[in-house]
Scaffold this active site. Sequence first.
Site, PDB file in Angstrom:
ATOM      1  N   SER A   1      -2.976  -7.740   2.776  1.00  0.00           N
ATOM      2  CA  SER A   1      -3.245  -7.653   4.220  1.00  0.00           C
ATOM      3  C   SER A   1      -3.700  -9.015   4.750  1.00  0.00           C
ATOM      4  CB  SER A   1      -4.335  -6.617   4.498  1.00  0.00           C
ATOM      5  OG  SER A   1      -3.960  -5.357   4.029  1.00  0.00           O
TER       6      SER A   1
ATOM      7  N   LYS B   1     -17.024  -6.649   7.108  1.00  0.00           N
ATOM      8  CA  LYS B   1     -15.751  -7.327   6.846  1.00  0.00           C
ATOM      9  C   LYS B   1     -15.057  -7.808   8.120  1.00  0.00           C
ATOM     10  CE  LYS B   1     -13.740  -6.330   2.380  1.00  0.00           C
ATOM     11  NZ  LYS B   1     -12.580  -5.753   1.687  1.00  0.00           N
TER      12      LYS B   1
ATOM     13  N   HIS C   1       0.843  -1.202   0.000  1.00  0.00           N
ATOM     14  CA  HIS C   1       0.000   0.000   0.000  1.00  0.00           C
ATOM     15  C   HIS C   1       0.878   1.252   0.000  1.00  0.00           C
ATOM     16  CE1 HIS C   1      -3.103  -2.651   2.265  1.00  0.00           C
ATOM     17  NE2 HIS C   1      -3.609  -2.428   1.068  1.00  0.00           N
TER      18      HIS C   1
ATOM     19  N   ARG D   1      -1.879  -5.797  -8.476  1.00  0.00           N
ATOM     20  CA  ARG D   1      -0.751  -6.659  -8.159  1.00  0.00           C
ATOM     21  C   ARG D   1      -0.526  -7.694  -9.255  1.00  0.00           C
ATOM     22  NH1 ARG D   1      -3.260  -7.599  -2.403  1.00  0.00           N
ATOM     23  NH2 ARG D   1      -5.026  -7.126  -3.725  1.00  0.00           N
TER      24      ARG D   1
HETATM   25  P1  ADP Z   1      -9.825  -3.658  -0.563  1.00  0.00           P
HETATM   26  O1  ADP Z   1     -10.582  -4.336   0.518  1.00  0.00           O
HETATM   27  O2  ADP Z   1     -10.516  -2.452  -1.144  1.00  0.00           O
HETATM   28  O3  ADP Z   1      -9.229  -4.547  -1.632  1.00  0.00           O
HETATM   29  P2  ADP Z   1      -7.149  -3.349   0.453  1.00  0.00           P
HETATM   30  O4  ADP Z   1      -6.745  -2.578   1.648  1.00  0.00           O
HETATM   31  O5  ADP Z   1      -6.899  -4.811   0.454  1.00  0.00           O
HETATM   32  O6  ADP Z   1      -8.648  -2.973   0.240  1.00  0.00           O
HETATM   33  O7  ADP Z   1      -6.454  -2.740  -0.844  1.00  0.00           O
HETATM   34  C1  ADP Z   1      -6.643  -1.417  -1.226  1.00  0.00           C
HETATM   35  C2  ADP Z   1      -6.009  -1.199  -2.591  1.00  0.00           C
HETATM   36  O8  ADP Z   1      -4.624  -1.444  -2.512  1.00  0.00           O
HETATM   37  C3  ADP Z   1      -6.528  -2.113  -3.692  1.00  0.00           C
HETATM   38  O9  ADP Z   1      -6.502  -1.387  -4.903  1.00  0.00           O
HETATM   39  C4  ADP Z   1      -5.526  -3.225  -3.727  1.00  0.00           C
HETATM   40  O10 ADP Z   1      -5.471  -3.829  -5.007  1.00  0.00           O
HETATM   41  C5  ADP Z   1      -4.260  -2.446  -3.447  1.00  0.00           C
HETATM   42  N1  ADP Z   1      -3.228  -3.277  -2.836  1.00  0.00           N
HETATM   43  C6  ADP Z   1      -3.314  -4.110  -1.801  1.00  0.00           C
HETATM   44  N2  ADP Z   1      -2.124  -4.707  -1.547  1.00  0.00           N
HETATM   45  C7  ADP Z   1      -1.270  -4.225  -2.476  1.00  0.00           C
HETATM   46  C8  ADP Z   1       0.102  -4.465  -2.794  1.00  0.00           C
HETATM   47  N3  ADP Z   1       0.835  -5.347  -2.124  1.00  0.00           N
HETATM   48  N4  ADP Z   1       0.636  -3.787  -3.820  1.00  0.00           N
HETATM   49  C9  ADP Z   1      -0.113  -2.924  -4.519  1.00  0.00           C
HETATM   50  N5  ADP Z   1      -1.394  -2.660  -4.314  1.00  0.00           N
HETATM   51  C10 ADP Z   1      -1.968  -3.297  -3.302  1.00  0.00           C
END
Ligand code: ADP
Length: 175
Positions: free
Chosen positions: A127, A40, A16, A89
Site C-alpha cells: 500500500s 499511522k 491483499h 511477500r
Molecule cells: P500492516 O500494516 O498490518 O502490515 P497491510 O495492510 O500493509 O497491514 O498488510 C496486511 C497484511 O497483508 C500483511 O500480512 C501483509 O504482509 C500482507 N500484504 C500486504 N501487501 C501484500 C501483497 N502484495 N501480497 C501479499 N500480502 C500482502
Amino acid sequence: MLAVYPGSFDPVTNGHLDIIRRGSRLFDRIVVAILRNPEKKPLFSLEERKRVLGLATAGIPNVSVDSFDGLLVDYARRKGARVIVRGLRALSDFEYEYQMALMNRRLDAEIETVFMMPSETYSYLSSRLVKEVVRLGGSVSGLVPLDVERRLGRRIGDGARSRRRGGGGRKDGKP
Ligand code: ADP
C-alpha cells in the site's frame, strides 16, 4: 473454520485481494479486519477503507469486512476465530511477521498464525509503494482495483499533477 485477516488496508491492493481469495478457498469464512490505528495517519478514513474493501470483496461469498482496535488475539477470540492469516511477500516481511506470530502465540496459544504467499505478480506490492507511485505521478493500473485507482487519483493524483506543472496544491493558482 473462521480466520481473520488483519491489516491497515490503506488502501487495499490486488496483493491483499490475492491473499483473501486464497484464504476464502481454505477457510469456511474469512473476516478482513481493519486495524483502527490513528497513529499511522492513514490516507483513507476507516469508513472509506471499509467501503472499498466491501466492494472489492463483494464477489467472494465467504468474506466479510470489519474493524478492530486493541490486541488482535482478543479480537480473534471475540470473533471465535482460531486462525490469523498474514501475507508473506519476501524475506524482508519474515522477521517482523515471525515476531508478531510468536508474540500472538504467547498471548493466546489457541490461535494459530497461517502465512500465505501471493502470486509472484504481487510479491513486490505494498500500500505504501502504491501511494508513493501515485504521488509521483505514476500509474498503478492493474495493481489495485479500479475503484481504488480512481480514489487515489482524486486524493493525491491531482495534487501531484499540479506540483509537476510547477503550481501549488490549489486549483485557483493562489499560493
Ligand atoms: P500492516 O500494516 O498490518 O502490515 P497491510 O495492510 O500493509 O497491514 O498488510 C496486511 C497484511 O497483508 C500483511 O500480512 C501483509 O504482509 C500482507 N500484504 C500486504 N501487501 C501484500 C501483497 N502484495 N501480497 C501479499 N500480502 C500482502
